[in-house]
Design a protein around this motif. Structure first.
Motif, PDB file in Angstrom:
ATOM      1  N   GLU A   1       0.846  -1.193   0.000  1.00 23.69           N
ATOM      2  CA  GLU A   1       0.000   0.000   0.000  1.00 23.69           C
ATOM      3  C   GLU A   1       0.882   1.244   0.000  1.00 23.69           C
ATOM      4  OE1 GLU A   1      -2.653  -0.174   3.320  1.00 23.69           O
ATOM      5  OE2 GLU A   1      -3.427  -2.132   2.771  1.00 23.69           O
ATOM      6  N   GLN A   2       0.327   2.338  -0.453  1.00 31.51           N
ATOM      7  CA  GLN A   2       1.086   3.584  -0.537  1.00 31.51           C
ATOM      8  C   GLN A   2       0.947   4.408   0.734  1.00 31.51           C
ATOM      9  OE1 GLN A   2      -0.630   4.681  -4.478  1.00 31.51           O
ATOM     10  NE2 GLN A   2       1.514   4.944  -5.033  1.00 31.51           N
ATOM     11  N   THR A   3       0.888   3.732   1.879  1.00 29.18           N
ATOM     12  CA  THR A   3       0.767   4.434   3.159  1.00 29.18           C
ATOM     13  C   THR A   3       1.760   3.855   4.154  1.00 29.18           C
ATOM     14  OG1 THR A   3      -0.978   2.905   3.849  1.00 29.18           O
ATOM     15  CG2 THR A   3      -1.674   4.996   2.868  1.00 29.18           C
ATOM     16  N   PRO A   4       2.284   4.697   5.047  1.00 28.22           N
ATOM     17  CA  PRO A   4       3.228   4.215   6.043  1.00 28.22           C
ATOM     18  C   PRO A   4       2.540   3.425   7.159  1.00 28.22           C
ATOM     19  CG  PRO A   4       2.834   6.560   6.340  1.00 28.22           C
ATOM     20  CD  PRO A   4       2.077   6.139   5.110  1.00 28.22           C
ATOM     21  N   ILE A   5       3.359   2.754   7.939  1.00 28.81           N
ATOM     22  CA  ILE A   5       2.909   2.154   9.191  1.00 28.81           C
ATOM     23  C   ILE A   5       2.962   3.289  10.207  1.00 28.81           C
ATOM     24  CG2 ILE A   5       3.443   0.457  10.964  1.00 28.81           C
ATOM     25  CD1 ILE A   5       4.997  -1.026   8.631  1.00 28.81           C
ATOM     26  N   THR A   6       1.806   3.686  10.716  1.00 32.64           N
ATOM     27  CA  THR A   6       1.702   4.911  11.501  1.00 32.64           C
ATOM     28  C   THR A   6       1.446   4.618  12.970  1.00 32.64           C
ATOM     29  OG1 THR A   6       0.825   6.001   9.542  1.00 32.64           O
ATOM     30  CG2 THR A   6       0.475   7.110  11.641  1.00 32.64           C
ATOM     31  N   VAL A   7       2.160   5.352  13.826  1.00 29.57           N
ATOM     32  CA  VAL A   7       1.930   5.305  15.269  1.00 29.57           C
ATOM     33  C   VAL A   7       1.404   6.687  15.656  1.00 29.57           C
ATOM     34  CG1 VAL A   7       2.924   4.906  17.543  1.00 29.57           C
ATOM     35  CG2 VAL A   7       3.776   3.609  15.562  1.00 29.57           C
ATOM     36  N   GLU A   8       0.105   6.739  15.919  1.00 30.75           N
ATOM     37  CA  GLU A   8      -0.577   8.008  16.163  1.00 30.75           C
ATOM     38  C   GLU A   8      -0.355   8.509  17.588  1.00 30.75           C
ATOM     39  OE1 GLU A   8      -1.970   9.744  13.852  1.00 30.75           O
ATOM     40  OE2 GLU A   8      -2.294   8.288  12.262  1.00 30.75           O
ATOM     41  N   ASP A   9      -0.689   9.772  17.805  1.00 33.01           N
ATOM     42  CA  ASP A   9      -0.605  10.407  19.121  1.00 33.01           C
ATOM     43  C   ASP A   9      -1.375   9.577  20.145  1.00 33.01           C
ATOM     44  OD1 ASP A   9       0.079  12.361  20.981  1.00 33.01           O
ATOM     45  OD2 ASP A   9      -1.680  13.573  20.523  1.00 33.01           O
ATOM     46  N   GLY A  10      -0.779   9.379  21.307  1.00 32.11           N
ATOM     47  CA  GLY A  10      -1.429   8.625  22.369  1.00 32.11           C
ATOM     48  C   GLY A  10      -1.141   7.140  22.349  1.00 32.11           C
ATOM     49  N   LYS A  11      -0.508   6.639  21.289  1.00 36.12           N
ATOM     50  CA  LYS A  11      -0.187   5.212  21.170  1.00 36.12           C
ATOM     51  C   LYS A  11       1.283   4.991  21.519  1.00 36.12           C
ATOM     52  CE  LYS A  11      -2.227   2.050  19.781  1.00 36.12           C
ATOM     53  NZ  LYS A  11      -2.911   0.928  20.436  1.00 36.12           N
ATOM     54  N   SER A  12       1.552   3.953  22.303  1.00 35.48           N
ATOM     55  CA  SER A  12       2.915   3.547  22.647  1.00 35.48           C
ATOM     56  C   SER A  12       3.037   2.068  22.344  1.00 35.48           C
ATOM     57  CB  SER A  12       3.186   3.824  24.127  1.00 35.48           C
ATOM     58  OG  SER A  12       4.448   3.309  24.492  1.00 35.48           O
ATOM     59  N   VAL A  13       3.973   1.702  21.453  1.00 39.20           N
ATOM     60  CA  VAL A  13       4.078   0.313  20.996  1.00 39.20           C
ATOM     61  C   VAL A  13       5.533  -0.052  20.699  1.00 39.20           C
ATOM     62  CG1 VAL A  13       3.636   0.929  18.588  1.00 39.20           C
ATOM     63  CG2 VAL A  13       3.116  -1.372  19.362  1.00 39.20           C
ATOM     64  N   THR A  14       5.849  -1.327  20.912  1.00 40.06           N
ATOM     65  CA  THR A  14       7.134  -1.880  20.510  1.00 40.06           C
ATOM     66  C   THR A  14       6.905  -2.811  19.330  1.00 40.06           C
ATOM     67  OG1 THR A  14       8.080  -1.764  22.734  1.00 40.06           O
ATOM     68  CG2 THR A  14       9.074  -3.353  21.220  1.00 40.06           C
ATOM     69  N   VAL A  15       7.710  -2.671  18.288  1.00 39.63           N
ATOM     70  CA  VAL A  15       7.699  -3.619  17.186  1.00 39.63           C
ATOM     71  C   VAL A  15       8.956  -4.470  17.333  1.00 39.63           C
ATOM     72  CG1 VAL A  15       7.856  -3.939  14.684  1.00 39.63           C
ATOM     73  CG2 VAL A  15       6.339  -2.189  15.628  1.00 39.63           C
ATOM     74  N   ASP A  16       8.741  -5.762  17.575  1.00 41.37           N
ATOM     75  CA  ASP A  16       9.825  -6.727  17.655  1.00 41.37           C
ATOM     76  C   ASP A  16       9.990  -7.325  16.264  1.00 41.37           C
ATOM     77  OD1 ASP A  16      11.459  -8.965  17.963  1.00 41.37           O
ATOM     78  OD2 ASP A  16      10.555  -9.547  19.881  1.00 41.37           O
ATOM     79  N   MET A  17      11.060  -6.946  15.586  1.00 37.39           N
ATOM     80  CA  MET A  17      11.285  -7.404  14.217  1.00 37.39           C
ATOM     81  C   MET A  17      11.549  -8.908  14.153  1.00 37.39           C
ATOM     82  SD  MET A  17      10.908  -4.758  12.219  1.00 37.39           S
ATOM     83  CE  MET A  17      11.675  -5.401  10.736  1.00 37.39           C
ATOM     84  N   ASN A  18      11.970  -9.500  15.268  1.00 37.83           N
ATOM     85  CA  ASN A  18      12.127 -10.954  15.359  1.00 37.83           C
ATOM     86  C   ASN A  18      13.018 -11.490  14.226  1.00 37.83           C
ATOM     87  OD1 ASN A  18      11.648 -13.535  16.408  1.00 37.83           O
ATOM     88  ND2 ASN A  18       9.788 -13.808  15.209  1.00 37.83           N
ATOM     89  N   GLY A  19      14.046 -10.697  13.853  1.00 35.69           N
ATOM     90  CA  GLY A  19      14.969 -11.111  12.806  1.00 35.69           C
ATOM     91  C   GLY A  19      14.400 -11.048  11.401  1.00 35.69           C
ATOM     92  N   LYS A  20      13.197 -10.531  11.239  1.00 31.78           N
ATOM     93  CA  LYS A  20      12.521 -10.495   9.932  1.00 31.78           C
ATOM     94  C   LYS A  20      12.873  -9.222   9.166  1.00 31.78           C
ATOM     95  CE  LYS A  20      10.377 -14.257  11.099  1.00 31.78           C
ATOM     96  NZ  LYS A  20      11.114 -15.491  10.869  1.00 31.78           N
ATOM     97  N   THR A  21      12.456  -9.193   7.901  1.00 32.97           N
ATOM     98  CA  THR A  21      12.718  -8.053   7.021  1.00 32.97           C
ATOM     99  C   THR A  21      11.403  -7.412   6.607  1.00 32.97           C
ATOM    100  OG1 THR A  21      14.756  -9.039   6.182  1.00 32.97           O
ATOM    101  CG2 THR A  21      13.725  -7.353   4.809  1.00 32.97           C
TER     102      THR A  21
END
Length: 168
Positions: A35-55
């Motif tokens: 898709e032509q949209t980013p992965i977005t973390v909006e105001d008020g959201k706190s998250v960890t992305v564990d890449m788990n060795g992936k690409t």
């Protein structure tokens, strides 16, 4: 849910939107963004992305200045931590790996991050790097050092203190 799992673009975007604040999204497969949209973390959201060795890569062009879509990850007032020693590679001649807008915060613990002109662009917000490898595949023109924007703050925002980068 404090932990969500993602193996596709749709699952990743949904997991980030729905994970509890302070929760973690773990990649279970390599993911291509179509898709032509980013992965977005909006105001008020706190998250960890564990890449788990992936690409994570993008096949569709994300960069669109008219709607401030500049990167694979866009932290728009929220807080994102990236860990898990994976790779985020933006499509060549397209986007950055990550950008920060509206005072967002990005902490990078580990991984390989390959962008264009910049790996990470801080418009307003705070980037903290505790580990990782950063490079660019589209170099920054003919003005001296072509790598000078690998980690980049918007000049006027850096001067007034609203764009910050700390590399530990």
């Amino acid at each position: 849910y404090p932990i969500q799992y993602a193996a596709t673009e749709a699952q990743l975007k949904e997991a980030i939107a729905n994970v509890e604040n302070g929760g973690t999204v773990i990649l279970t497969d390599n993911i291509q963004l179509n898709e032509q949209t980013p992965i977005t973390v909006e105001d008020g959201k706190s998250v960890t992305v564990d890449m788990n060795g992936k690409t994570l890569t993008n096949t569709a062009n994300i960069y669109d200045e008219s709607v401030y879509n500049w990167s694979v990850f866009s932290v728009r007032g929220g807080e994102l931590t990236i860990t898990g020693n994976g790779t985020v590679q933006a499509k060549e001649n397209d986007a950055y790996v990550a950008d920060l807008q509206y005072g967002g915060k990005l902490t990078i613990e580990s991984g390989t991050f390959i962008g264009n002109l910049s790996a990470v662009y801080v418009h307003t917000g705070e980037l903290v790097i505790n580990g990782g490898n950063f490079s660019i595949q589209q170099l920054a023109g003919d003005y001296g050092d072509p790598y000078r924007y690998t980690l980049n703050c918007r000049d006027d925002k850096y001067i007034n203190g609203t764009a910050k980068i700390t590399v530990n």
